[in-house]
Design an enzyme around this catalytic site. Structure first.
Site, PDB file in Angstrom:
ATOM      1  N   GLY A 204       0.827  -1.204   0.000  1.00  0.00           N
ATOM      2  CA  GLY A 204       0.000   0.000   0.000  1.00  0.00           C
ATOM      3  C   GLY A 204       0.857   1.248   0.000  1.00  0.00           C
ATOM      4  CB  VAL A 205       0.383   4.719  -0.519  1.00  0.00           C
ATOM      5  CG1 VAL A 205       0.489   4.317  -1.965  1.00  0.00           C
ATOM      6  CG2 VAL A 205      -1.059   4.995  -0.131  1.00  0.00           C
ATOM      7  N   GLY A 206       1.910   5.024   2.144  1.00  0.00           N
ATOM      8  CA  GLY A 206       1.963   5.564   3.492  1.00  0.00           C
ATOM      9  C   GLY A 206       3.286   5.274   4.169  1.00  0.00           C
ATOM     10  CB  SER A 207       4.382   6.256   7.546  1.00  0.00           C
ATOM     11  OG  SER A 207       5.512   6.087   8.351  1.00  0.00           O
ATOM     12  CB  VAL A 208       3.588   1.051   7.509  1.00  0.00           C
ATOM     13  CG1 VAL A 208       3.996  -0.407   7.552  1.00  0.00           C
ATOM     14  CG2 VAL A 208       3.257   1.556   8.903  1.00  0.00           C
TER      15      VAL A 208
ATOM     16  CD  GLU B 276      -4.405  -1.120  -5.058  1.00  0.00           C
ATOM     17  OE1 GLU B 276      -4.046  -0.358  -4.147  1.00  0.00           O
ATOM     18  OE2 GLU B 276      -5.536  -1.607  -5.128  1.00  0.00           O
TER      19      GLU B 276
ATOM     20  CG  ASN C  96      -8.086   7.203   3.111  1.00  0.00           C
ATOM     21  OD1 ASN C  96      -8.432   8.356   3.328  1.00  0.00           O
ATOM     22  ND2 ASN C  96      -6.922   6.730   3.489  1.00  0.00           N
TER      23      ASN C  96
ATOM     24  N   GLY D 256      -7.827  -1.505  -2.753  1.00  0.00           N
ATOM     25  CA  GLY D 256      -7.533  -2.827  -3.293  1.00  0.00           C
ATOM     26  C   GLY D 256      -7.204  -3.855  -2.224  1.00  0.00           C
TER      27      GLY D 256
ATOM     28  CE  LYS E 233      -7.828  11.090  16.709  1.00  0.00           C
ATOM     29  NZ  LYS E 233      -7.893  12.464  16.232  1.00  0.00           N
TER      30      LYS E 233
END
Lengths: 500, 500
Positions: free
Chosen positions: A265-269, A290, A380, A384, A404
């Site tokens: 996927g996308v993002g920091s991890v 993707e 979001n 996929g 949080k």
């Protein structure tokens, strides 16, 4: 210049202003656009449509279908102009999220592979207008897409009319990277002939034809690509756990050192994971995913990744420059496919994809919430993750164990919304560690997730819940129904899942 | 006689008693058997094993893997003998259900297509012994399976040793109906070459070989096939709604009068649906399903159904006699495949299967619970419903709108367990009516399900919940988390979901 971009002079009389094109869009229409994970989406026409809407009294409402998320020029502008009645299948835009969660926009959260499929079958209604960003139009009126393919081929095929945005900020060198293949509908569907991630099976253009093109708009507004999420300490730890897990799979003989095609996927991890793979001993990697971001291009630069198949490419501004300069190097190392193919269960299971996706929260039995904060608030969308997870060789979900500032535990008694069920989730990884759920019963899964993934602050509360639940009448998946969602309810009231 | 059943004389010295074969099974073993929806499962050896366990002091525990549900001689006898440590992937046995829900047996509820796949990948551990019911063993030591294929081909392939039960009550005429194909593991997997439900792609036998056969047991214990569930008034109404729904799909041009391949579960509603199809104007139907029962054989008899592909055949005792007598008629109209193929996402999506499955409960947003009563108590398992639903052309769930004499509403604010999520469920049908959820947002789905599917007694309560939930902060999927599962909690305490 323009003759390179529009290669049939008959089409020149269809060139018009964004406003003129926007005026083709009428109240009640189903409008489908290009765009996947803010790239390759139309920008000029939606901005003009939003402006039109503000200037005129006659309010219009449309249903907006895209590949996946698109930039603020489309989702944001139309959301703020109050034009979107219904939206599918995925979004990441603040304004759109706001109207969705306020109940002002009907949002359908769909598996991305289902979108083109259902469109073809007629389940989502008629497509009145498709708006597609392109780098060029061929002599035959076919479309050379820009940085994303998404659902565009199907939207064009099914649309009454097509508006094309030629975006001169997009490199014409993208031509040749697309591989467009649309499976026929049942009973005429045939096997998708991909057996390796780098198999080319279709055309370099999106079939359209001159007659279908209603308007052509020239623009140079750049893709509003989100900056790469920085790799923080938590992401770093998750990445290390993941790399170690994969190493053990190699030691156990369930993977080779070349692994299998990776979806991330996308993002920091995801960025941390790709960086981790870059530093690892794994070699000759391939991606069947993707989105192709800077971090993946870097792995291609160093030959750690030999090949990447995706449905969109989202380089940063600097990444785009490098990409243009080295286009010859990248050309045979990247394929952009329709999302029906990049996310197709048939291909994913055949290739044996290792699927790495992010969870909002995970429960002790291995169910995953990917979408709805506290059960009701859309973040979001599932994207996929379902396509890949259900059909993966190994399905992995990552999440920091808390959110949080530690007030929320990402490991909960019961997730407040279910996107991936206990039947599909194989491995859960937090910065605390790895829970390998393969072959485990629900109660065994609970023990592993609580021990390996939960934050120590919440672990005793989870053990307490699990132990008390086991005293109930039925012990297959022990729950205390009055209490299962009480952690979320507490957070809603008190701003914390903690008891004191 | 025996030489027809065991066609290599070298194998005759492996013939032994059930007790001798059972003694090969040791504590801690993973034992995998044939059997799918009480048919074609081993009977003599498990009965002998259960007897052995009662006679000896040394308790043994095994992990028991099957295709799907098996008869009482296997699940029941071993459950009552306290031999089963872990069980997967599906069951319908009272004794096994009891130990599972008491927490005495670890049960893994798996997608049936995943079982052979994960076995091959090594995710479920080594298979120590496979026990397979057969009608014959070929000269080469290959197995001619009896009434079910299930996961047997993979279990045999992966097992250290194989015990074969030759069951003389099973018609030898079954030979030729099986079509055994095992996809290779990634990265060597190739497209499964099925493009029509009646395509034959494999062998008529399960590859095994003489050396792997550790014991052969001769038995004549009959398949303990469950009687066909009678068609009650509620099932009848559901069937009528379903047939009318399909007719409308034909009118709308989304299906032809030949429909597309049908998958139908088992039980009262499924029988009513098949009977309804028999009386309908649809013609030249085909089935791509799991289980072929009497009701489907009858449709073949009348040429309403031209062809049926399944993974097991479960005729009643009378049905079996008719089947034997008319075997020549049936031979080219039935194929029995491994469950990896009958339930494979690739094939299901390609063929465009219409999936009809039963729900335990459905929530107002379209999530389905297929498995766990009140969230914790295992009924049977998810079976193939996930394989078919996610990949279906149209996915349909049926359920009576109430259960327990009207004390339980099958339409609830939130399901107490999630097997199929809002992303996968297209159509919900109760005796009240049809909710077509395609293209609907969560709130639109809620309105449709409450209006069309809920029982009138519970409709006002559902409307009340939905309206109050919509007043919450986030309105994408409106819920009141403190109350979402309160209907179930109330039933647990008071024996009714009704308020007074």
């Amino acid at each position: 210049m323009l003759s390179n971009r529009i290669r049939n002079s008959k089409l020149l009389n269809k060139v018009c202003t964004a406003k003129e094109a926007a005026m083709l869009i009428k109240d009640g229409m189903n409008v489908a656009t290009s765009g996947f994970t803010p790239s390759g989406y139309p920008k000029a026409v939606p901005l003009a449509l939003a402006k039109l809407a503000k200037e005129t009294k006659n309010k219009i409402k449309i249903n907006l279908y895209t590949g996946a998320s698109v930039g603020d020029e489309l989702d944001g502008a139309l959301a703020r102009a109050d034009i979107i009645e219904k939206r599918l299948p995925y979004q990441t835009n603040k304004s759109l999220r706001e109207i969705t969660n306020r109940g002002k926009c009907e949002f359908l959260d769909m598996h991305l592979s289902h979108v083109p499929h259902y469109t073809k079958l007629g389940f989502l209604g008629k497509i009145d207008i498709a708006i597609i960003e392109a780098v060029a139009i061929t002599k035959e009126g076919h479309i050379i897409p820009s940085t994303s393919i998404g659902a565009s081929p199907t939207y064009v095929k099914m649309a009454d009319k097509v508006i094309i945005e030629i975006n001169t900020s997009q490199p014409p060198q993208l031509e040749g990277m697309a591989d467009i293949y649309i499976p026929k509908n049942p009973p005429y569907t045939r096997p998708i002939p991909i057996v390796m991630p780098n198999d080319r099976i279709g055309t370099e253009y999106i079939p359209c034809g001159i007659d279908k093109i209603a308007a052509i708009v020239i623009t140079d507004i750049k893709d509003n690509v989100r900056p790469l999420a920085p790799v923080d300490e938590t992401s770093q730890k998750i990445s290390e756990h993941l790399i170690n897990f994969l190493k053990r799979e190699v030691e156990e003989g369930r993977l080779t050192n070349e692994l299998l095609p990776i979806q991330s996927g996308v993002g920091s991890v995801a960025n941390a994971v790709l960086a981790g793979l870059g530093k690892s001993d794994f070699e000759n990697l391939v991606c069947y995913t993707e989105v192709i971001q800077d971090s993946m291009l870097e792995l291609i630069d160093t030959s750690k990744v030999l090949f990447a198949s995706g449905t969109s490419i989202t380089p940063s501004i600097e990444g785009l420059e490098k990409f243009k300069e080295n286009i010859k190097f990248y050309r045979d190392k990247i394929i952009l496919r329709p999302q029906e193919i990049s996310n197709h269960p048939e291909v994913i299971r055949r290739l044996g994809v290792i699927a790495i996706n992010t969870a909002v929260e995970v429960d002790i039995y291995g169910n995953v919430n990917s979408t709805n904060i506290m059960g009701s608030g859309m973040m979001n969308g599932i994207g996929g993750s379902g396509d890949f997870t259900r059909n993966a060789y190994i399905s992995i979900f990552t999440t920091p164990s808390t959110a949080k500032n530690g007030e929320i535990s990402s490991i909960v008694p019961m997730v407040s919304h279910h996107d991936h069920t206990e039947h599909d989730v194989m491995v859960v990884i937090t910065e605390q560690g790895v829970a390998d759920l393969r072959g485990l019963s629900p109660k065994e899964r609970a023990e592993s997730i609580i021990k390996n993934c939960a934050h120590p602050d919440f672990r005793p509360m989870l053990i307490d819940y699990f132990n008390r639940a086991k005293e109930g009448r039925d012990k297959h998946i022990p729950h205390i129904l009055e209490e299962a969602l009480s952690w979320h309810a507490r957070f809603m009231k008190k701003g914390t899942m903690r008891v004191k």
